[in-house]
Design a protein around this motif. Structure first.
Motif, PDB file in Angstrom:
ATOM      1  N   ARG B  52       0.807  -1.215   0.000  1.00 50.02           N
ATOM      2  CA  ARG B  52       0.000   0.000   0.000  1.00 50.02           C
ATOM      3  C   ARG B  52       0.847   1.275   0.000  1.00 50.02           C
ATOM      4  NH1 ARG B  52      -5.514  -1.076   1.687  1.00 50.02           N
ATOM      5  NH2 ARG B  52      -5.599   0.834   2.867  1.00 50.02           N
ATOM      6  N   ASN B  55       0.984   2.762  -3.868  1.00 47.31           N
ATOM      7  CA  ASN B  55       0.004   3.706  -4.421  1.00 47.31           C
ATOM      8  C   ASN B  55      -0.436   4.726  -3.369  1.00 47.31           C
ATOM      9  OD1 ASN B  55      -1.588   2.005  -2.920  1.00 47.31           O
ATOM     10  ND2 ASN B  55      -3.200   1.812  -4.441  1.00 47.31           N
ATOM     11  N   MET B  57      -1.652   4.582  -0.477  1.00 51.34           N
ATOM     12  CA  MET B  57      -2.941   4.401   0.192  1.00 51.34           C
ATOM     13  C   MET B  57      -2.877   4.872   1.641  1.00 51.34           C
ATOM     14  SD  MET B  57      -5.233   3.655  -1.761  1.00 51.34           S
ATOM     15  CE  MET B  57      -6.716   2.719  -1.657  1.00 51.34           C
ATOM     16  N   LEU B  60      -4.361   8.218   2.906  1.00 47.03           N
ATOM     17  CA  LEU B  60      -5.782   8.448   3.171  1.00 47.03           C
ATOM     18  C   LEU B  60      -6.065   8.511   4.658  1.00 47.03           C
ATOM     19  CD1 LEU B  60      -7.325   5.856   0.697  1.00 47.03           C
ATOM     20  CD2 LEU B  60      -6.856   8.260   0.298  1.00 47.03           C
ATOM     21  N   TYR B  61      -5.160   8.013   5.456  1.00 52.10           N
ATOM     22  CA  TYR B  61      -5.456   7.888   6.878  1.00 52.10           C
ATOM     23  C   TYR B  61      -4.544   8.781   7.708  1.00 52.10           C
ATOM     24  CZ  TYR B  61      -8.171   4.236   4.881  1.00 52.10           C
ATOM     25  OH  TYR B  61      -9.072   3.568   4.093  1.00 52.10           O
ATOM     26  N   ILE B  87      -2.570  11.348  -6.084  1.00 49.92           N
ATOM     27  CA  ILE B  87      -3.546  11.002  -7.130  1.00 49.92           C
ATOM     28  C   ILE B  87      -2.828  10.653  -8.428  1.00 49.92           C
ATOM     29  CG2 ILE B  87      -5.364  11.994  -8.599  1.00 49.92           C
ATOM     30  CD1 ILE B  87      -6.532  13.235  -6.122  1.00 49.92           C
TER      31      ILE B  87
END
Lengths: 306, 257
Positions: B52, B55, B57, B60-61, B87
């Protein structure tokens, strides 16, 4: 010592069965009571409303353009009250649905957990303000403000009542919408973002459609609240039944009429007394129809998702 | 196997959800072009966390800090750099998740989604791309007659191939697969494994898997991770037949993990 299986006729066994049955009956009664009360309400309404039509024809009821049941020359055109109700509801929804949805998107998709924890209770406070306060807020604050922009705005008008009612309904719409959006599985959100979608695209192209059945319920609740709201419109929209969709004039809703007339001393059984129940029945019919539409949308979306 | 050019390279990467606790530590890993690389290791070893990162990811957190680099070639850009837009990274690096996650839209719209979010509107291009991706994912014959019906009606294995097609439609440089078959039955799994051999001709694949046979069967390279460290990396043949590290051997022979 291990116990064997009990004799079906033994006291212990019987006692347990009786207890279970008792509990089940109590639970059933509780569940049934709300259904019974609903039927009771409908029955009371219809009992008084139906005799009304022995005195007034359906044609007059639907097509008369005035509602003056207490005058010398009574007219019973319900559409005047219906138009007032629909007008204020429509104005309220043009505020509550966009703002409520956008707020929900922000709370669910954009803001951090900390901000949400502060913002959500504050927003829900909007729903805690007594409606009579909103009524005076509309009459004494919003209307004068609007009159600066629109000089020929009547001092009692549908516009400011509707707008304030919309603000009042925002938390109902946003809270349920947000719940529905947050219930969308995280793997759908990640799936969209992993394809290079922005937060905005993910929110409106994936999350909102996925949560649509929940969002539809939120809207239906908002509509029901707007249709049934009484105080704000009674105070700020005036008490003049008018078959018109002009938001700048005063108007009267079904609910406001009921309040107005209920406070007078109408003899029981008189035609004026019956009009209260007729107006109530029409209101009930409206909320019922919107609830059914909401259920329809929900079940259709759920079927589609399966 | 002939030495291939690198598509990406992990350089000294450490990452943790809080600064004190590193989930992965000092990872160095090359990803070769047009190959399948498998990440294996016991649960909690950090392989999904590593995947992760590719990309972004984790972005996001909340605020996250990546230490080290992941270089994407031929641009030779560190995609973890704070100056790189996550993005844009995700536009180049596709991902398929453990659980099939089709959007509640039609089959066609699921695949067109990645193109639409890129602002592509040309109908004929989207049509071609949808067909092309579905063919690559081996799903075209099964769904070509019902492209405009709901994707939710497909079976789990079909849904997962749809998700692969969806990722392929945007022509990623690198495709991440996070245990792509763990929610599928053996037949669907076999389908997807066959597919990987075909797919790697056009895209570089990095896959997390718990299924060692799957890694042995489908991956050209395998990396074994344990407790946040990369223990061993090499060609799958070597890792599974002649591991250099004792811990790798213990894991692949089932002595722990």
């Amino acid at each position: 010592m291990k116990e064997g299986f009990s004799d079906p006729k033994s006291f212990k066994r019987r006692a347990r069965e009786v207890k279970e049955l008792l509990i089940k009956s109590i639970l059933f009664c509780c569940a049934a009571s709300s259904v019974l009360i609903t039927f009771g309400v409908v029955w009371t309404l219809l009992k008084e409303a139906l005799p009304f039509f022995q005195e007034v024809s359906f044609g007059q009821f639907l097509f008369d353009t005035e509602w003056t049941p207490l005058f010398e020359d009574p007219k019973y055109g319900i559409m005047t009250l219906v138009s007032g109700t629909l007008l204020t509801t429509f104005i309220a929804l043009t505020v509550a649905i966009p703002l409520g949805t956008i707020t929900a998107v922000f709370l669910s998709e954009y803001c951090s957990a900390n901000v949400r924890e502060i913002l959500k209770p504050v927003l829900e406070l909007l729903a805690a303000v007594p409606t009579v306060v909103y009524g005076y807020f509309a009459l004494l604050f919003v209307t004068p403000l609007l009159q600066k922009i629109i000089p020929d705005l009547a001092s009692f008008n549908a516009l400011s009542a509707g707008l304030v009612m919309g603000v009042m309904i925002i938390p109902y719409v946003s809270s349920l919408t947000e719940d529905a959006m947050r219930a969308v599985p995280v793997y759908l959100r990640e799936g969209s973002l992993a394809l290079g979608a922005s937060n905005f695209q993910t929110s409106f192209k994936v999350i909102v459609p996925s949560a649509f059945s929940g969002i539809a319920s939120a809207y239906v609740l908002g509509i029901s609240r707007a249709l049934g709201e009484t105080m704000v419109v009674a105070i700020a929209a005036g008490l003049q039944p008018r078959l018109s969709f002009n938001p700048l004039e005063s108007t009267e809703t079904l609910t406001a009429y009921i309040v107005q007339v209920s406070m007078g001393d109408l003899p029981q059984g008189s035609i004026g007394y019956k009009t209260i129940y007729v107006a109530g029945s029409v209101l009930l019919l409206f909320t019922l129809v919107f609830n059914l539409i909401g259920q329809r949308i929900r079940s259709r979306v759920e079927k589609k998702a399966k | 196997m002939v030495e291939k050019s690198k598509k990406a390279e992990v350089l000294n990467l450490s990452f943790g959800y809080s600064p004190a606790v590193k989930v992965i530590r000092s990872i160095n890993l090359p990803i070769y072009q047009n190959t399948v690389t498998a990440l294996i290791g016991p649960s909690g070893c950090g392989k999904s966390t590593l995947l992760r990162c590719f990309n972004r990811m984790h972005d996001l957190y909340g605020q996250v800090k990546y230490e080290g680099e992941i270089k994407l070639y031929p641009e030779s850009v560190n995609i973890l750099s704070s100056t790189v837009d996550p993005i844009e990274v995700r536009m180049k690096v596709g991902m398929v998740f453990q659980k099939p996650n089709p959007f509640p839209k039609s089959i066609f719209e699921n695949i067109a989604y990645g193109l639409r979010v890129r602002g592509i509107k040309k109908r004929s291009y989207i049509d071609d791309k949808v067909e092309d991706s579905l063919k690559k994912a081996g799903l075209w014959d099964e769904v070509s007659s019902r492209l405009h019906t709901s994707a939710a009606a497909l079976s789990g294995g079909q849904q997962q191939r749809l998700c692969i097609a969806r990722a392929l439609a945007t022509e990623p440089d690198l495709l991440l697969l996070d245990e792509p078959t763990s929610a599928l039955d053996p037949i669907s799994t076999a389908h997807i494994e066959e597919l990987l051999a075909e797919l790697k001709k056009s895209v570089t694949i990095l896959m997390v898997t718990h299924n060692l046979h799957q890694a042995a069967r489908t991956a050209d390279y395998t990396a074994f991770m344990y407790l946040g460290d990369l223990i061993e990396f090499g060609e799958s043949d070597q890792i599974f037949t002649n591991p250099k590290e004792q811990r790798t051997e213990n894991y692949i022979t089932g002595r722990f993990g």
